[in-house]
Design an enzyme around this catalytic site. Sequence first.
Site, PDB file in Angstrom:
ATOM      1  N   GLY A 214       2.956   1.705  10.888  1.00 20.21           N
ATOM      2  CA  GLY A 214       3.977   2.742  10.735  1.00 20.21           C
ATOM      3  C   GLY A 214       4.734   3.052  12.021  1.00 20.21           C
TER       4      GLY A 214
ATOM      5  CD  GLU B 101      -2.547   5.352   7.105  1.00 21.49           C
ATOM      6  OE1 GLU B 101      -2.522   5.376   5.865  1.00 21.49           O
ATOM      7  OE2 GLU B 101      -1.622   4.874   7.801  1.00 21.49           O
TER       8      GLU B 101
ATOM      9  CE  LYS C  51       0.140   3.205   4.824  1.00 19.41           C
ATOM     10  NZ  LYS C  51       0.219   3.308   6.265  1.00 19.41           N
TER      11      LYS C  51
ATOM     12  CG  HIS D 205      -5.695   1.796   5.464  1.00 22.19           C
ATOM     13  ND1 HIS D 205      -5.190   2.725   6.353  1.00 22.19           N
ATOM     14  CD2 HIS D 205      -4.700   0.899   5.249  1.00 22.19           C
ATOM     15  CE1 HIS D 205      -3.948   2.390   6.660  1.00 22.19           C
ATOM     16  NE2 HIS D 205      -3.621   1.287   6.004  1.00 22.19           N
TER      17      HIS D 205
ATOM     18  CD  GLU E  96      -3.422  -2.737   7.484  1.00 17.70           C
ATOM     19  OE1 GLU E  96      -2.309  -2.951   7.009  1.00 17.70           O
ATOM     20  OE2 GLU E  96      -4.082  -1.710   7.237  1.00 17.70           O
TER      21      GLU E  96
ATOM     22  CB  SER F 215       5.556  -2.385  11.876  1.00 14.07           C
ATOM     23  OG  SER F 215       5.179  -1.051  12.157  1.00 14.07           O
TER      24      SER F 215
ATOM     25  CG  ASN G 186      -1.688   1.225   1.448  1.00  9.35           C
ATOM     26  OD1 ASN G 186      -1.762   2.071   0.548  1.00  9.35           O
ATOM     27  ND2 ASN G 186      -2.294   1.366   2.614  1.00  9.35           N
TER      28      ASN G 186
HETATM   29  C1  PEP Z   1      -0.683  -0.046   6.364  1.00  7.78           C
HETATM   30  O1  PEP Z   1      -0.922   1.133   6.575  1.00  7.78           O
HETATM   31  O2  PEP Z   1      -1.485  -0.736   5.711  1.00  7.78           O
HETATM   32  C2  PEP Z   1       0.537  -0.615   6.937  1.00  7.78           C
HETATM   33  C3  PEP Z   1       0.534  -1.866   7.228  1.00  7.78           C
HETATM   34  O3  PEP Z   1       1.582   0.255   7.122  1.00  7.78           O
HETATM   35  P1  PEP Z   1       3.044  -0.119   7.691  1.00  7.78           P
HETATM   36  O4  PEP Z   1       3.486  -1.397   7.038  1.00  7.78           O
HETATM   37  O5  PEP Z   1       3.895   1.049   7.338  1.00  7.78           O
HETATM   38  O6  PEP Z   1       2.878  -0.311   9.186  1.00  7.78           O
END
Ligand code: PEP
Length: 253
Positions: free
Chosen positions: A170, A95, A12, A93, A164, A210, A10
């Site tokens: 992040g 976000e 973003k 998601h 998630e 992460s 992703n």
């Molecule tokens: C995400 O936002 O879908 C995600 C998993 O981000 P990250 O891998 O940076 O934690």
Amino acid sequence: MAERPYIVGNWKMNGTRAMLSEARAIDRAAQRYMKVEVAVAPPYTLIHAVHKEAEQIGVGAQDCHPGAEGAHTGDINASMIADAGAKFVILGHSERRQDHGESNELINAKIESALDAGLRVILCCGETLETRDAGKAEEFVLAQLKAALPMFQDPAERLTIAYEPIWAIGTGRTATADDIAAMHGAIRGLLDETYGTEASAQVRILYGGSVKPDNAREILATPEVGGALVGGASLSAESFLGIVVGASEAEEV
Ligand code: PEP
């Protein structure tokens, strides 16, 4: 585990045409790891260009509007992203839920419109740290899913869930393998109840938060983990491919 592990990047709100070389590198290397299904979701502006580059990997979007075309300035609907070359869309998601106040009901409407447009859907769910610390993570995530899951008969080829935990996105923190296995088991139980065990078994449940090359193998070998949704580490071909290698190794265990 249903099908091959699914590793989805992703991007973003990152990437200009300069990122196409990363997409090309991911695509060419993915051809060596056929046991793993690899895909990326670039920003809208790059979907068509990445689709043109992709010989092996899937290309998707990070969101879509639930409606048909019309007077919605700045919005893009499911048939438009399908027309640009997207084969799937990430919906719900955290976000989007946080930055745009998206409700489960809106996410459900987006899912139905994406399916109508012939897209596959990755439906995201996950709890905050406060919810986890209060011992309510499972209850919260299952309620999110119950309100958003599509009520169509055969989800097998069309639906993927991504768990998630918000506090792991992040941040460099990941959930423990036990916590991931427990949550994925609970999600599987809900999918079994909703669609029946045979259809549910076809729905992969990804972990996101992460995931990096150095933790991918352990996470991907966890029971009920059917792949990973990857944010930061998907922005360079080198780190993203490290996760693909981890998935390939976890398959061999
Ligand atoms: C995400 O936002 O879908 C995600 C998993 O981000 P990250 O891998 O940076 O934690």
